[in-house]
Design a protein around this motif. Structure first.
Motif, short mmCIF file in Angstrom:
data_model
loop_
_atom_site.label_atom_id
_atom_site.label_comp_id
_atom_site.label_asym_id
_atom_site.label_seq_id
_atom_site.Cartn_x
_atom_site.Cartn_y
_atom_site.Cartn_z
N LEU A 24 2.17 31.08 -101.61
CA LEU A 24 0.76 30.70 -101.46
C LEU A 24 0.25 30.05 -102.75
CD1 LEU A 24 -1.54 30.97 -99.37
CD2 LEU A 24 -2.32 32.96 -100.66
N ASN A 25 0.66 30.62 -103.87
CA ASN A 25 0.21 30.12 -105.16
C ASN A 25 0.63 28.66 -105.38
OD1 ASN A 25 -1.17 30.59 -107.54
ND2 ASN A 25 0.73 30.98 -108.68
N SER A 26 1.83 28.35 -104.95
CA SER A 26 2.32 26.99 -105.17
C SER A 26 1.78 26.03 -104.11
CB SER A 26 3.84 26.98 -105.16
OG SER A 26 4.31 27.25 -103.86
N MET A 27 1.11 26.60 -103.12
CA MET A 27 0.59 25.76 -102.03
C MET A 27 -0.79 25.19 -102.38
SD MET A 27 0.78 26.83 -98.11
CE MET A 27 -0.74 27.68 -97.82
N ILE A 28 -1.47 25.85 -103.30
CA ILE A 28 -2.88 25.51 -103.54
C ILE A 28 -3.06 24.06 -103.97
CG2 ILE A 28 -4.87 26.04 -105.00
CD1 ILE A 28 -3.95 28.98 -104.90
N LEU A 29 -2.29 23.63 -104.98
CA LEU A 29 -2.48 22.26 -105.47
C LEU A 29 -2.14 21.20 -104.43
CD1 LEU A 29 -1.50 22.24 -109.25
CD2 LEU A 29 -3.74 22.35 -108.19
N PRO A 30 -0.95 21.29 -103.79
CA PRO A 30 -0.69 20.26 -102.76
C PRO A 30 -1.73 20.29 -101.64
CG PRO A 30 1.07 21.91 -102.83
CD PRO A 30 0.23 22.13 -104.03
N ALA A 31 -2.17 21.48 -101.24
CA ALA A 31 -3.15 21.55 -100.16
C ALA A 31 -4.45 20.85 -100.58
CB ALA A 31 -3.43 23.01 -99.79
N PHE A 32 -4.87 21.07 -101.81
CA PHE A 32 -6.09 20.40 -102.29
C PHE A 32 -5.90 18.89 -102.35
CE2 PHE A 32 -8.23 24.30 -103.48
CZ PHE A 32 -9.54 23.92 -103.33
N THR A 33 -4.75 18.48 -102.89
CA THR A 33 -4.48 17.04 -102.98
C THR A 33 -4.58 16.40 -101.60
OG1 THR A 33 -2.94 17.56 -104.74
CG2 THR A 33 -2.82 15.35 -103.80
N LEU A 34 -4.01 17.12 -100.64
CA LEU A 34 -3.99 16.60 -99.28
C LEU A 34 -5.40 16.61 -98.68
CD1 LEU A 34 -1.61 15.65 -97.69
CD2 LEU A 34 -1.35 17.93 -96.74
N ALA A 35 -6.18 17.62 -99.05
CA ALA A 35 -7.46 17.84 -98.38
C ALA A 35 -8.59 17.00 -98.95
CB ALA A 35 -7.83 19.32 -98.45
N ILE A 36 -8.47 16.60 -100.21
CA ILE A 36 -9.63 16.02 -100.88
C ILE A 36 -10.21 14.81 -100.14
CG2 ILE A 36 -10.20 14.60 -102.91
CD1 ILE A 36 -8.96 16.80 -104.61
N LEU A 37 -9.33 13.90 -99.73
CA LEU A 37 -9.83 12.69 -99.05
C LEU A 37 -10.59 13.06 -97.77
CD1 LEU A 37 -9.96 9.60 -98.65
CD2 LEU A 37 -7.81 9.81 -97.40
N ASP A 38 -9.94 13.91 -96.96
CA ASP A 38 -10.58 14.28 -95.69
C ASP A 38 -11.84 15.10 -95.91
OD1 ASP A 38 -9.15 12.94 -93.84
OD2 ASP A 38 -7.69 14.55 -93.51
N ALA A 39 -11.79 15.98 -96.90
CA ALA A 39 -12.99 16.79 -97.17
C ALA A 39 -14.15 15.87 -97.52
CB ALA A 39 -12.71 17.77 -98.31
#
Lengths: 307, 351
Positions: A171-186
């Protein structure tokens, strides 16, 4: 309704057919011999190459290859890959789970940040927060994801050491990629939410709701939200479909072991079965998600009739 | 007939029967802040309604009739709108002084509003049963099941056929007339003392208009409510209203019991409105229209706001604002309940 779904599924088969045909032709046109390049720079024994070509059916004419692919696909078999000689489905399955994890995390971030930011911006229009959100979303939309990913890596991994550099699926290593992926859509969701909400706030039925003596909370959370959320749900549904197809750049930057990364590697190695597998899956998921979004749309907005 | 009469700055008015009006608006001013400046939409409106009485507020678009209604309901878009001055007495209490939470509790149980276009005034994504039942759930804490039963009862009340099977339908599934009946049912749900109907029939077919109007009048009589009927349709007014207030540029220019106003208008604007009603015996002739456009409320004309369009305007009309004064017979006997804001009301009414 049932008829509608059946028709849409029929259309999905047509789309899948078209996509795979284009894919097959493209891979066929590409220069280089997938089997010949397997050995890297070393020249290969022609006899081995010939045997491998035979084994993978690469000597057959393209239509025959395609026919075999479709026949296998119908049985849920995507063939064997060139490098590991393992079934493609077996290779992709765990990667798919990883990609799905990332996609779900990204969508949750989209919903929480995007909807909340849009809500605040709309309710406090022209306030400090509205201006800030507008500015931030403009930046977020303007920056390509590899820049965002690398900047996040630099700060949070290299400088602060909060997260591992190489993702290990935790989970810890997922945070950064998830944010990178989410920023545009967010950012896009925030803008969409702000826009629709401002429109809904002006609607006559909101005035009716106030005139009925409903508390402000009920007016906003029931009458305004329910109407504002419809386009957001549609957008996020389709976005989720795209995310499930694999995030090439983000997965590559963070070395996230998903189907996006697998696709990047497969393209580099001309590992055609993997390419075909990932793309076919991506198209299927995207079309399916579109159907689900349309069905959901009809549920959310009773004025929409499916026919 | 009613006896409450209204003048520009007469304070508390009571009917001769000593009954406190359900609603009394005193010297109400409403402004809107816009980029171009302050728009004075309502400039000192006075009117009152008693229980069981119907006041028709007549005027063109932009005359301030809807804004007055929204100020009464407390649903002005604010900002940019705000009540700059005045009092709104509901059963004798100035509700403008109430905190918003108290104000909210009045809406629904005490006063309710019917909007012009029921299609846009009903929330498209909730069933009509849900929206009707909401009144009971929110204001009376009723359970979902009971609220639904109440919703069906209400739909029956406003004569919607097959109410039980239609309670789960959505607004777009009803015809225009039925939708307006649902709006009426929603307003009546908690049997308020005052109903404000903002052009309730404007969006309807002519054939349905009369039905809806009759229904409204019938229910009003039954519940003995005060009704403010906002309209620009003189035809609608004649049958149902007790008295009429004619608004122009944010002011009341004339008020009178309904039949007297039709017979003998005391303001040239009212005259103009009456003359613009198409009449069968004038078939073939050009329809009368009041020349010109309503004034720009950003910079209203000096003097009487109607003077630029008035066929009888004199110099004084362009310089001095005519006060709203009681109207009397030629021999000086007061015409009860009649006021006019024209320098030349005598000439207008007595020819």
């Amino acid at each position: 309704m049932g008829r509608y779904v059946i028709r849409r599924l029929g259309q999905m088969i047509v789309v899948l057919f078209g996509a795979t045909v284009v894919l097959f032709c493209t891979l066929f046109i590409l220069p280089g011999d997938p089997v010949g390049s397997l050995g890297g720079d070393k020249a290969r024994d022609p006899a081995v190459v010939a045997e491998l070509r035979e084994r993978y059916g690469l000597n057959d004419p393209l239509p025959v290859q395609y026919g075999n692919f479709v026949k296998n696909l119908a049985q849920g078999d995507l063939g064997e890959d060139f490098t590991q000689r393992r079934p493609v489905t077996e290779i992709l399955q765990p990667k798919l789970v990883n990609t799905a994890k990332l996609a779900i995390a990204a969508i949750i971030i989209d919903i929480v940040i995007g909807v909340l930011a849009g809500l605040i911006a709309a309710l406090f229009r022209y306030s400090f927060w509205d201006v800030l959100i507008t500015l931030l979303t403009t930046f977020a939309v303007g920056f390509p994801s590899f820049v965002i990913g690398m900047v996040l890596q630099k700060f949070f991994v290299v400088d602060l050491g909060l997260f591992p550099l190489i993702s290990d699926g935790t989970l810890n290593s997922m945070i950064l990629p998830a944010f990178t992926l989410a920023i545009l859509d967010a950012a896009l969701v925030a803008r969409l939410m702000r826009g629709t909400m401002l429109e809904v706030l002006r609607a006559d039925y909101v005035k009716t709701a106030v005139a009925k003596g409903l508390p402000r909370r009920t007016v906003l959370l029931k009458h305004v939200m329910r109407n504002s959320i419809i386009p957001v749900v549609t957008y996020l549904g389709i976005s989720f479909g795209t995310l499930l197809g694999g995030a090439l750049i983000t997965e590559a930057i963070f070395n996230w072991d998903g189907i996006g990364l697998a696709l990047v590697q497969a393209v580099q190695q001309q590992n055609n079965p993997i390419i075909i597998g990932v793309v076919t899956f991506g198209v299927a998921v995207f079309v399916l998600l579109n159907l689900i979004v349309d069905l959901l749309y009809a549920v959310l907005d009773p004025r929409i009739r499916l026919a | 007939m009613t006896t409450s009469h209204v003048t520009a700055d007469v304070p508390a008015q009571r009917g001769t029967d000593g009954e406190t009006p359900v609603l009394e608006v005193r010297d109400l001013h409403v402004e809107f802040k816009t980029r171009e400046g302050i728009v004075k939409a309502v400039n000192g409106v006075n009117y009152s309604v008693k229980a069981g009485e119907t006041l028709a507020v007549l005027g063109e678009s932009g005359s301030g009739k809807s804004v007055t209604a929204q100020a009464i309901m407390g649903i002005l878009d604010s900002p940019p709108g705000r009540v700059a001055k005045g009092e709104i007495l509901f059963k004798g209490q100035d509700i403008l002084q109430l905190p918003e939470a108290e104000r909210r509790k009045l809406r629904g149980p005490k006063m309710a509003m019917i909007f012009q276009d029921a299609l846009s005034a009903l929330n498209p994504v909730f069933s009509v049963g849900n929206q009707l039942g909401e009144m009971f759930r929110v204001h009376q804490g009723m359970s979902k099941k009971d609220a639904k039963a109440k919703a069906i009862e209400l739909m029956d009340r406003v004569k919607i056929p097959a109410a039980r099977s239609r309670v789960g339908d959505y607004p777009h599934q009803f015809s225009g007339g039925m939708r307006q009946r649902i709006m009426i049912a929603m307003a009546l749900a908690l049997e308020p003392d005052l109903i404000i109907a903002d052009e309730p029939t404007t969006a309807l077919d002519v054939t349905v208009q009369a039905q809806v109007m009759d229904l409204l009048a019938e229910l009003q009589a039954e519940y003995h409510m005060g009704l403010i009927l906002i309209t620009h349709d003189l035809g609608v007014v004649a049958d149902v209203a007790d008295k009429i207030a004619v608004m122009y540029a944010g002011r009341i220019v004339e008020q009178a019991p309904v039949h007297e106003l039709y017979k003998r208008p005391a303001h040239p604007y009212t005259r103009g409105l009456l003359d613009s009603i198409p009449r069968l015996d004038q078939k073939g002739q050009e329809l009368y229209a009041i020349k010109g456009l309503p004034p720009n409320l950003l910079k209203p004309p000096t003097g009487c706001a109607f003077s630029p369009r008035c066929p009888k305007a004199q110099d004084i009309c362009r310089t001095e604002l005519p006060p709203l004064v009681p109207v009397s017979e030629q021999d000086g006997t007061e015409l009860v309940g009649r006021v006019s804001a024209c320098h030349f009301w005598k000439e207008q009414i007595h020819g």
